[in-house]
Write an enzyme that holds these catalytic residues in place. Structure first.
Site, PDB file in Angstrom:
ATOM      1  N   ASP A  51       0.837  -1.201   0.000  1.00 31.34           N
ATOM      2  CA  ASP A  51       0.000   0.000   0.000  1.00 31.34           C
ATOM      3  C   ASP A  51       0.877   1.258   0.000  1.00 31.34           C
ATOM      4  OD1 ASP A  51       0.869  -0.136   2.601  1.00 31.34           O
ATOM      5  OD2 ASP A  51      -1.106   0.001   3.528  1.00 31.34           O
ATOM      6  N   SER A  52       2.206   1.067  -0.005  1.00 26.04           N
ATOM      7  CA  SER A  52       3.132   2.185  -0.246  1.00 26.04           C
ATOM      8  C   SER A  52       2.835   2.820  -1.601  1.00 26.04           C
ATOM      9  CB  SER A  52       4.583   1.695  -0.201  1.00 26.04           C
ATOM     10  OG  SER A  52       4.750   0.544  -1.011  1.00 26.04           O
ATOM     11  N   ASP A  90      -0.977  -6.267   0.163  1.00 26.46           N
ATOM     12  CA  ASP A  90      -1.393  -5.607   1.409  1.00 26.46           C
ATOM     13  C   ASP A  90      -2.901  -5.466   1.487  1.00 26.46           C
ATOM     14  OD1 ASP A  90       0.834  -5.010   2.950  1.00 26.46           O
ATOM     15  OD2 ASP A  90       1.249  -3.130   1.897  1.00 26.46           O
ATOM     16  N   LYS A 118      -0.939  -9.397   3.561  1.00 25.02           N
ATOM     17  CA  LYS A 118      -0.199  -8.803   4.676  1.00 25.02           C
ATOM     18  C   LYS A 118      -1.121  -7.856   5.444  1.00 25.02           C
ATOM     19  CE  LYS A 118       3.426  -5.867   3.942  1.00 25.02           C
ATOM     20  NZ  LYS A 118       2.985  -4.580   4.542  1.00 25.02           N
ATOM     21  N   GLU A 120      -1.179  -5.235   8.995  1.00 26.50           N
ATOM     22  CA  GLU A 120      -0.331  -4.528   9.955  1.00 26.50           C
ATOM     23  C   GLU A 120      -0.929  -4.580  11.350  1.00 26.50           C
ATOM     24  OE1 GLU A 120       0.415  -0.516   8.670  1.00 26.50           O
ATOM     25  OE2 GLU A 120       1.173  -1.154   6.722  1.00 26.50           O
ATOM     26  N   GLU A 187       9.391  -3.901  10.487  1.00 23.96           N
ATOM     27  CA  GLU A 187       9.845  -2.635   9.897  1.00 23.96           C
ATOM     28  C   GLU A 187      10.394  -1.713  10.972  1.00 23.96           C
ATOM     29  OE1 GLU A 187       7.054  -0.801   7.216  1.00 23.96           O
ATOM     30  OE2 GLU A 187       8.220   1.064   7.090  1.00 23.96           O
TER      31      GLU A 187
HETATM   32  O1  KIV Z   1       3.571  -1.094   1.628  1.00 23.93           O
HETATM   33  C1  KIV Z   1       4.751  -1.439   1.583  1.00 23.93           C
HETATM   34  O2  KIV Z   1       5.470  -1.206   0.609  1.00 23.93           O
HETATM   35  C2  KIV Z   1       5.308  -2.139   2.731  1.00 23.93           C
HETATM   36  C3  KIV Z   1       6.798  -2.277   2.777  1.00 23.93           C
HETATM   37  C4  KIV Z   1       7.402  -1.020   3.254  1.00 23.93           C
HETATM   38  C5  KIV Z   1       7.224  -3.434   3.573  1.00 23.93           C
HETATM   39  O3  KIV Z   1       4.600  -2.543   3.606  1.00 23.93           O
END
Ligand code: KIV
Length: 273
Positions: A51-52, A90, A118, A120, A187
């Site tokens: 989600d970056s 994510d 993934k 968080e 992280e």
């Molecule tokens: O969203 C993302 O790119 C991430 C990485 C920083 C691990 O969670």
């Protein structure tokens, strides 16, 4: 490529056996088919549709505005370009706030090509992790600096420096492993804490800003190519591999894979002690 010379797809079993052998593996984000193809060709073992993308593609100042529709679109694109890497996606902000919502949204990502999702958070995710993994959806738990909680954390800073917070993180990582998490991502945590957690868990641990001792390393692809939007402050754990490459982007991706596999990245200057 002939079927005989073709490499086998990376699975959770592959990563588990790398952990047992002490073999390091390289992971990277991708958001489109072209980069996924190049990363897979370079030998990246896990591609994350992170989600970056909210920050590096969409220009937001956090990951909070990213939606399920965004994640579905980009996961679909990456899935078309990827060849053999394990494809992780994510669940974005507020897409796993309740258990029914978690199941529905995780299923939507799996149906467009994700092979693991993934999430968080810490121990509060234990029940969702159990529900997903019992239904065939592998989970990567993301702990330490969790960018979706940036407003609660009060900034992008190292997590787990305080001994009590470190103990809590170790305990919560074990809870998530027992609940069925298949991978842990750490992280921005000090080297010694990431090492302790990696040694304490049987599942593979991937690090970003977590030192050299995790089983795998991950970076945002824009960061390792020096193309991050200028208004994003780069953390110290970032290395741009493009200037040293004699073969453009493909060469930089291969150099990153080699550096991770040989334990040369991250170097001390990329770590928090
Ligand atoms: O969203 C993302 O790119 C991430 C990485 C920083 C691990 O969670």
């Amino acid at each position: 490529m002939s079927t005989q010379s073709r490499k086998r797809p990376v699975t959770l079993n592959t990563l588990g056996s790398y952990k047992k052998q002490g073999k390091k593996f390289a992971c990277l984000t991708a958001y489109d088919a072209g980069f996924a193809e190049m990363e897979s060709k370079a030998g990246i073992e896990v591609i994350l549709v992170g989600d970056s993308l909210g920050m590096v593609l969409q220009g937001h100042d956090s990951t909070l505005p990213v939606t399920m529709d965004d994640m579905i679109y980009h996961t679909r694109c990456v899935s078309r370009g990827n060849d053999i890497a394990l494809l992780m996606a994510d669940l974005p902000f507020m897409a796993y706030a309740s258990e029914p919502q978690t199941l529905e949204n995780a299923a939507a990502l799996m149906q467009v090509g994700a092979q693991i999702v993934k999430l968080e958070g810490g121990a509060w995710l234990a029940e969702s992790t159990r529900l997903l993994s019992e239904r065939g959806i592998p989970v990567c738990a993301h702990m330490g600096l969790t960018p979706q909680s940036i407003n609660r954390l009060g900034g992008y800073r190292v997590q787990g420096r305080d001994p009590k917070q470190a103990e809590k993180m170790i305990a919560e990582a074990k809870i998530l492993e027992s609940a069925g998490a298949s991978i842990l991502l750490l992280e921005c945590v000090p080297v010694y804490l990431a090492r302790e957690i990696t040694e304490a868990l049987a599942i593979p641990v991937i690090g970003i800003g977590a030192g050299p001792d995790t089983d795998g390393q991950i970076m945002v692809v824009h960061d390792m190519l020096g193309i991050t939007p200028a208004d994003i402050k780069l953390p110290k754990f970032v290395k741009n591999f493009l200037p040293e490459s004699t073969a453009g982007i493909q060469g930089a991706l291969s150099a990153y894979v080699d550096a991770v596999q040989q334990g040369k990245f991250p170097a001390p200057e990329h770590c928090f002690t």
